[in-house]
Design a protein around this motif. Structure first.
Motif, PDB file in Angstrom:
ATOM      1  N   ALA A  13       0.832  -1.207   0.000  1.00 59.37           N
ATOM      2  CA  ALA A  13       0.000   0.000   0.000  1.00 59.37           C
ATOM      3  C   ALA A  13       0.865   1.254   0.000  1.00 59.37           C
ATOM      4  O   ALA A  13       0.555   2.247  -0.659  1.00 59.37           O
ATOM      5  N   CYS A  14       1.990   1.184   0.738  1.00 56.66           N
ATOM      6  CA  CYS A  14       2.911   2.331   0.791  1.00 56.66           C
ATOM      7  C   CYS A  14       3.596   2.532  -0.554  1.00 56.66           C
ATOM      8  O   CYS A  14       3.746   3.651  -1.027  1.00 56.66           O
ATOM      9  N   ILE A  15       4.032   1.413  -1.163  1.00 63.78           N
ATOM     10  CA  ILE A  15       4.704   1.506  -2.461  1.00 63.78           C
ATOM     11  C   ILE A  15       3.750   2.098  -3.502  1.00 63.78           C
ATOM     12  O   ILE A  15       4.122   2.955  -4.295  1.00 63.78           O
ATOM     13  N   LYS A  16       2.487   1.626  -3.458  1.00 60.03           N
ATOM     14  CA  LYS A  16       1.479   2.124  -4.396  1.00 60.03           C
ATOM     15  C   LYS A  16       1.264   3.631  -4.185  1.00 60.03           C
ATOM     16  O   LYS A  16       1.227   4.401  -5.138  1.00 60.03           O
ATOM     17  N   HIS A  17       1.157   4.029  -2.905  1.00 65.66           N
ATOM     18  CA  HIS A  17       0.948   5.458  -2.621  1.00 65.66           C
ATOM     19  C   HIS A  17       2.122   6.290  -3.132  1.00 65.66           C
ATOM     20  O   HIS A  17       1.940   7.332  -3.759  1.00 65.66           O
ATOM     21  N   LEU A  18       3.340   5.803  -2.872  1.00 67.88           N
ATOM     22  CA  LEU A  18       4.529   6.543  -3.286  1.00 67.88           C
ATOM     23  C   LEU A  18       4.586   6.664  -4.808  1.00 67.88           C
ATOM     24  O   LEU A  18       4.860   7.728  -5.363  1.00 67.88           O
ATOM     25  N   PHE A  19       4.263   5.563  -5.497  1.00 75.08           N
ATOM     26  CA  PHE A  19       4.294   5.600  -6.960  1.00 75.08           C
ATOM     27  C   PHE A  19       3.237   6.561  -7.507  1.00 75.08           C
ATOM     28  O   PHE A  19       3.517   7.375  -8.389  1.00 75.08           O
ATOM     29  N   GLU A  20       2.034   6.472  -6.933  1.00 74.35           N
ATOM     30  CA  GLU A  20       0.951   7.326  -7.453  1.00 74.35           C
ATOM     31  C   GLU A  20       1.213   8.795  -7.171  1.00 74.35           C
ATOM     32  O   GLU A  20       0.849   9.657  -7.969  1.00 74.35           O
ATOM     33  N   THR A  21       1.853   9.077  -6.027  1.00 76.84           N
ATOM     34  CA  THR A  21       2.155  10.474  -5.729  1.00 76.84           C
ATOM     35  C   THR A  21       3.249  10.999  -6.641  1.00 76.84           C
ATOM     36  O   THR A  21       3.191  12.128  -7.105  1.00 76.84           O
ATOM     37  N   ARG A  22       4.242  10.164  -6.903  1.00 73.92           N
ATOM     38  CA  ARG A  22       5.382  10.652  -7.685  1.00 73.92           C
ATOM     39  C   ARG A  22       5.111  10.632  -9.178  1.00 73.92           C
ATOM     40  O   ARG A  22       5.473  11.557  -9.897  1.00 73.92           O
ATOM     41  N   PHE A  23       4.517   9.552  -9.678  1.00 74.93           N
ATOM     42  CA  PHE A  23       4.352   9.417 -11.126  1.00 74.93           C
ATOM     43  C   PHE A  23       2.887   9.480 -11.551  1.00 74.93           C
ATOM     44  O   PHE A  23       2.581  10.007 -12.613  1.00 74.93           O
ATOM     45  N   GLY A  24       2.018   8.929 -10.738  1.00 71.63           N
ATOM     46  CA  GLY A  24       0.595   8.980 -11.064  1.00 71.63           C
ATOM     47  C   GLY A  24       0.243   8.067 -12.219  1.00 71.63           C
ATOM     48  O   GLY A  24       1.114   7.577 -12.931  1.00 71.63           O
ATOM     49  N   ASP A  25      -1.066   7.865 -12.381  1.00 72.10           N
ATOM     50  CA  ASP A  25      -1.507   6.979 -13.447  1.00 72.10           C
ATOM     51  C   ASP A  25      -1.386   7.608 -14.812  1.00 72.10           C
ATOM     52  O   ASP A  25      -1.288   6.918 -15.816  1.00 72.10           O
TER      53      ASP A  25
END
Ligand SMILES: [Zn+2]
Length: 301
Positions: A13-25
């Protein structure tokens, strides 16, 4: 805490949050510029672009890069930082997270760097706005001679509840007035105490008011400098837990106090602001980040 564990129940969940915040869909792939088709690589902190099959690391370029600690621990440490009023001691962090002292020290330092990387005001004030200005002394330890106390002078500017502060080497005109002219927009009304370095402000075309001392009653004619005094009280409270701050690290504690003060009335909680953005960081940039809080003498004519 309940909310935290519901939101981040697992490392994924943390990895997903970090990815979505930095790169986004919907952000373009750094390798091929095609938009928004990523899939997570199992057992790695990376996502793969489905167009060009190149991988993008989630943590590279953030403060989490090259640590072996779980992201969830970092996020939890940020929650502690966001909610503490008296500052977070390294010993407390070590006990609470169950890590060694050196690891806790590194976590604390990097979270403070992360805070310092967040966007802050470049200038404050504006036509007709009151700016409260003051300096304060803080006690630190000298890095070269640990038995000696050093003094850090901090210059603070407050406008409409938002504060900008940084260390200055002394109380001379180039340090105080030079930084004020760099950071305050033209047309602002400056409120300071009676220090003689400020006397040149009105000569230099600023609308300048000398605040009356705290024990005098403020009337319509004289203005108090309470806004910035209240900020110093907050900073001192934030530093209370720390007994030995080295002078080379003082700016990190200052950035933490300023960040918390400036988002105290925001609709989004301090923790959400902390994890709402992960500015790019590498250790080569540390000096540049530090300069934003160590103002020094300004070239002065
Ligand atoms: Zn691609």
């Amino acid at each position: 805490m309940t909310e935290f564990f519901l939101r981040f129940p697992t490392e994924d969940a943390c990895i997903k949050h970090l990815f979505e915040t930095r790169f986004g869909d919907h952000s373009p792939c750094p390798h091929c510029d095609s938009i928004g088709r990523w899939f997570r690589l199992k057992r790695r902190m990376a996502y793969r672009c489905s167009s060009c099959r190149e991988d993008v690391s989630v943590v590279k370029g953030t403060i989490f890069y090259q640590t072996y600690l779980p992201l969830r621990m970092w996020f939890y440490a940020m929650l502690i930082f966001a909610n503490s009023t008296h500052g977070v001691r390294t010993h407390f962090l070590a006990r609470h997270l169950g890590v060694r002292f050196n690891t806790a020290y590194r976590i604390g330092k990097l979270i403070r760097v992360h805070i310092a990387l967040h966007r802050r005001h470049e200038q404050i004030g504006g036509a007709g706005k009151l700016i409260h200005i003051d300096e304060a002394n803080f006690r630190c330890f000298s890095t070269e001679r640990p038995e000696r106390y050093n003094r850090q002078i901090v210059l603070g500017l407050s406008c409409e509840g938002q504060v900008l502060c940084g260390t200055v080497p002394d109380r001379t005109i180039p340090s105080l007035v030079g930084n004020i002219e760099r950071l305050v927009r033209k047309g602002s009304i400056l409120v300071t105490d009676g220090h003689r370095s400020y006397l040149s402000l009105s000569r230099r075309g600023w609308n300048h008011i000398t605040a009356c001392p705290i024990q005098h009653a403020a009337s319509s004619k004289n203005v108090k400098n309470n806004a910035i005094e209240a900020y110093w009280a907050k900073v001192r409270r934030n530093l209370r837990a720390h007994r030995r701050i080295r002078d080379e690290n003082f700016w990190l504690y200052l950035s933490e106090a300023e960040f918390k003060y400036n988002c105290r009335d925001a609709k989004v909680s301090v923790f959400d602001q902390l994890i709402g953005g992960f500015p790019d960081f590498s250790f080569d940039e540390l000096e540049r980040v530090k300069r934003a809080f160590c103002w020094g003498n300004q070239p002065f004519d």
